[in-house]
Design an enzyme around this catalytic site. Sequence first.
Site: not given
Ligand code: NDP
Length: 463
Positions: A223, A228, A46
């Site tokens: 976590d 894992h 977004r």
């Molecule tokens: P984040 O919250 O950083 O990122 C998710 C992204 O999705 C953000 O940019 C967010 O935007 C965007 N988003 C949320 N809602 C919407 C929407 N309605 N439309 C469009 N975009 C949207 O999460 P992570 O990247 O950290 O993690 C993603 C997944 O990966 C999760 O399930 C997490 O559990 C898993 N994971 C993450 C790890 C990590 O190290 N980060 C490791 C292992 C698994 P905005 O910032 O504006 O909310």
Amino acid sequence: MAADESVTLLILGAGGDLTHRLLLPGVGSLLKIEPTRKVRIIGADRADLSPADWKKRVEEAFDTVPVPARPKRSVLSRTRYQRTNLLDATELSDLIGSLAGPLVIYFALPPAVSIGVCKLLEDIDLPAGTRLALEKPFGSDEKTARAFNEQLHRVAPEEQIFRVDHFLGRSTVLNLIGLRFANRILQPVWNREHIERVEIIYDEDLALEGRAGYYDKAGALRDMLQSHLLQVLAVFAMESVAELSATEVQDQKNQVLRSTHLWSNSPKRASKRARYTAGTIGRRKVPAYTREKGVDPARNTETLAQVQVEVRNNRWSGVPFTLRSGKALGTPRKQIVAYFRQVPHLPVGFDNTAAPDKLIINLNPGAVSFVLTMNAEGSPMDLEQKELRAELAPGWMLPYGEVLREVLDGDTMLSVRGDAAESCWRVMDPVLKAWAADRVPMETYPAGSSGPDGWLPGDSVVN
Ligand code: NDP
């Protein structure tokens, strides 16, 4: 699917941490090994990103690998970003309608958003064979994991669903399969007759590192252990397969998980939890977890968890498997240790007793060691332990590269199958309930220490 066929990788949540830190470098490391692989990356999020900003992000991630010039140029010339509210049916439909197959939809989104997007996908025509790749957590308990699986199956069949656990893409975990099944010497001893206990440990010296938003809601058990470490246990304990196919490996892994139960069925006896207080790691001063930015102390989140389980089958019954992981510990220790039973009889005449033999499989950095007892140098009636160690070459690819290769090729061998995702929750749900009801005390340990005293069983089994 052949690597020379172009696949569209649609990353939902392309502006997030996972995409930036792990997914894009993962694609990069795959391209480094397979420079002719054809993949078209489409980012959607977004956030308002210009095409130049998006390309810069992809390029920066590729440069951390680094990706050779030709595949980098090729991917950058074809990638694009589309600003999308993914929970808006029309915007999501427009995004997907603009893409041709073969298509992989990668959910790099917060779990609740992934579920919402999945619901919307039910009413959208996807290119034939579209694959869905998802990140943990796969639900928040067994019931919600099952409901999420049913939801996913309304969009795609199981063989097109990839529940990603990047530990399964680690070269050191993959190496376990070769080590176990290609060595005659290990075959007869890989069982309860010879192995007394097993530890699967993932202790980190990193503290929260600004990740309160995610970690404070998850904690060490969710976590690491529930996901894992149970997957690593499944690979360690599974039966052999006729061939390394997705179906066979998944079947064998889930046999193990279905047989896995808390030690003595008691969350109180089988689990421990703790949280770090202020301390020093190396030269770094670390505040108490409850004082870290973004932490809500009322959540009572653990930063160190230890759970003992038993795999109740003919091979493993009676062998405790200790799973443990935590943050802000003084010495990072990421390894599987199999402790062998003592010899039935040690000849009389030695000055001391033999310690148990150990097989140590280091997960990071990769190494395999046998710790054996032999005569001490210069004192033949003394016994001492010596380590025979083989270093593993650093991973030939980042774990995310390995996992993404399978996703892009349509091979689910390294994916967590739906039934396995449910099994993992079934094992840990009683612990989470006991912790929520405060039936297991929250202990403390200073950051930089090795955790509360007396947690690991030491060199003999604690029942
Ligand atoms: P984040 O919250 O950083 O990122 C998710 C992204 O999705 C953000 O940019 C967010 O935007 C965007 N988003 C949320 N809602 C919407 C929407 N309605 N439309 C469009 N975009 C949207 O999460 P992570 O990247 O950290 O993690 C993603 C997944 O990966 C999760 O399930 C997490 O559990 C898993 N994971 C993450 C790890 C990590 O190290 N980060 C490791 C292992 C698994 P905005 O910032 O504006 O909310």
